[in-house]
Design an enzyme around this catalytic site. Structure first.
Site, short mmCIF file in Angstrom:
data_model
loop_
_atom_site.label_atom_id
_atom_site.label_comp_id
_atom_site.label_asym_id
_atom_site.label_seq_id
_atom_site.Cartn_x
_atom_site.Cartn_y
_atom_site.Cartn_z
N THR A 4 -31.30 50.59 -37.78
CA THR A 4 -31.04 50.98 -36.29
C THR A 4 -30.60 52.31 -35.71
OG1 THR A 4 -28.91 49.88 -35.90
CG2 THR A 4 -30.65 48.25 -35.95
N HIS A 15 -21.16 47.34 -34.47
CA HIS A 15 -21.76 48.04 -33.00
C HIS A 15 -21.19 47.14 -31.92
CE1 HIS A 15 -25.20 49.95 -35.35
NE2 HIS A 15 -24.78 48.88 -36.20
N HIS A 62 -20.43 57.77 -35.65
CA HIS A 62 -21.18 56.48 -34.86
C HIS A 62 -20.76 55.29 -34.77
CE1 HIS A 62 -24.28 59.59 -35.60
NE2 HIS A 62 -24.12 59.66 -36.61
N HIS A 98 -22.58 44.54 -39.40
CA HIS A 98 -23.76 44.70 -40.24
C HIS A 98 -23.10 45.01 -41.84
CE1 HIS A 98 -26.61 45.89 -36.82
NE2 HIS A 98 -26.36 44.74 -37.20
N HIS A 131 -20.16 47.93 -41.16
CA HIS A 131 -19.89 48.66 -40.27
C HIS A 131 -20.18 48.01 -38.82
CE1 HIS A 131 -24.14 49.18 -40.47
NE2 HIS A 131 -24.13 49.30 -39.04
N GLU A 186 -27.06 44.28 -31.45
CA GLU A 186 -28.21 44.98 -31.85
C GLU A 186 -29.40 43.91 -31.87
OE1 GLU A 186 -28.00 48.02 -34.66
OE2 GLU A 186 -27.43 49.24 -33.09
N1 LIG Z 1 -27.40 49.72 -38.43
S1 LIG Z 1 -28.17 49.51 -39.56
O1 LIG Z 1 -27.39 48.57 -40.47
O2 LIG Z 1 -29.54 49.08 -39.58
C1 LIG Z 1 -28.00 50.73 -40.72
C2 LIG Z 1 -27.40 50.92 -42.16
C3 LIG Z 1 -27.43 52.04 -42.67
C4 LIG Z 1 -27.77 53.08 -42.05
B1 LIG Z 1 -27.78 54.52 -43.12
O3 LIG Z 1 -27.28 54.48 -44.45
O4 LIG Z 1 -28.09 55.65 -42.42
C5 LIG Z 1 -28.34 53.32 -40.90
C6 LIG Z 1 -28.43 52.28 -40.03
ZN LIG Z 2 -25.67 48.91 -38.06
#
Ligand SMILES: NS(=O)(=O)c1ccc(B(O)O)cc1
Ligand SMILES: [Zn+2]
Length: 255
Positions: free
Chosen positions: A193, A90, A58, A113, A88, A100
């Site tokens: 998200t 996006h 992802h 993030h 990570h 986002e």
């Molecule tokens: N994109 S986000 O920061 O909201 C996020 C962080 C962690 C996870 B996860 O650990 O599944 C999913 C989305």
């Molecule tokens: Zn994220």
């Protein structure tokens, strides 16, 4: 740097789509009154507990040793320190779509993030991820312009994790080098998200973007959603969830 026809921070975004996930920092946020009860956020990342960098199918994720409180965020809307688990990104396919969150209807090319969890109240990240005060995610907008001085430390490693499920060592990286000069922020209670979309995130979104070059962003787009064994190779891009309606949630502004 491209000639901008819109305000410096961002461009028009696509219309809001239904669903849950991150919320748009919409309406006239820039003119939100500062909440005097919101103190500064404090980031203690100097112990550099990064472990590896991975392509999870992802996004590209840098994971940290979260067995103690060496890398934490605290202050601001948080009642106690939250441990850094991973960060990570996006991003879009091109131009200024990819973030986002949006600000007054304008999006950015990418969003970073930094994901933290409440190890004071919960025994594991998984348990925290299901609790309303379980996670604190620091969101940082990426706008395009000159090269970012330190982002090459990430982009130079991307060739090692081109395919889904690939991972390689990535030790001693201090994410403080990816912060903008100002830690002024907006904050609200929202959700992950991506699935499982748990409503477990205290969002802290920095007002000031960092600047990266189109060339640096382009390196993220050399990653693949697909695994090495798959015939069809799908470029990893547009891995962002369009912002969702605020639905009456309160967004607060630091000074
Ligand atoms: N994109 S986000 O920061 O909201 C996020 C962080 C962690 C996870 B996860 O650990 O599944 C999913 C989305
Ligand atoms: Zn994220």
């Amino acid at each position: 740097m491209e000639k901008r026809t819109v305000p410096l921070y961002g461009t028009k975004t696509s219309p809001l789509l239904r669903g849950t996930g991150s919320l748009p920092l919409t309406s006239s946020l820039r003119r939100l009154p500062c909440d005097p009860n919101l103190g500064p956020i404090v980031l203690n990342y100097d112990q550099c507990t990064s472990l590896n960098i991975t392509n999870n199918g992802h996004s590209v994720v840098v994971e940290f040793d979260d067995t103690d409180d060496r890398s934490v965020i605290q202050g601001g809307p948080l009642g106690n320190p939250y441990r850094l688990k991973q960060f990570h990104f996006h991003w879009g396919g091109k131009g200024c779509h990819g973030s986002e969150h949006t600000v007054e209807g304008m999006s950015y090319a990418s969003e970073l993030h930094l994901v933290h969890w409440n190890a004071v109240k919960y025994k594991s990240f998984g348990q925290a991820a299901e609790a309303p005060d379980g996670l604190a995610v620091l969101g940082i907008f990426l706008d395009t312009g000159d090269d970012h001085r330190w982002l090459h430390m990430i982009t130079d490693a991307l060739y090692m994790v081109k395919f889904k499920a690939s991972v390689t060592d990535f030790k001693g990286f201090n994410p403080k080098c990816l912060l903008p000069s100002s830690l002024h922020y907006w904050t609200y209670l929202g959700s992950l998200t991506t699935p499982p979309l748990h409503e477990s995130v205290i969002w802290i979104v920095l007002k000031e973007p960092i600047i990266v070059s189109e060339k640096q962003l382009g390196k993220f787009r050399t990653l693949l959603f697909s695994g090495e064994e798959e015939d069809q190779r799908m470029r990893m891009e547009n891995n962002f969830r369009p912002p969702q309606p605020l639905k009456g949630r309160e967004v607060r502004s630091s000074n």
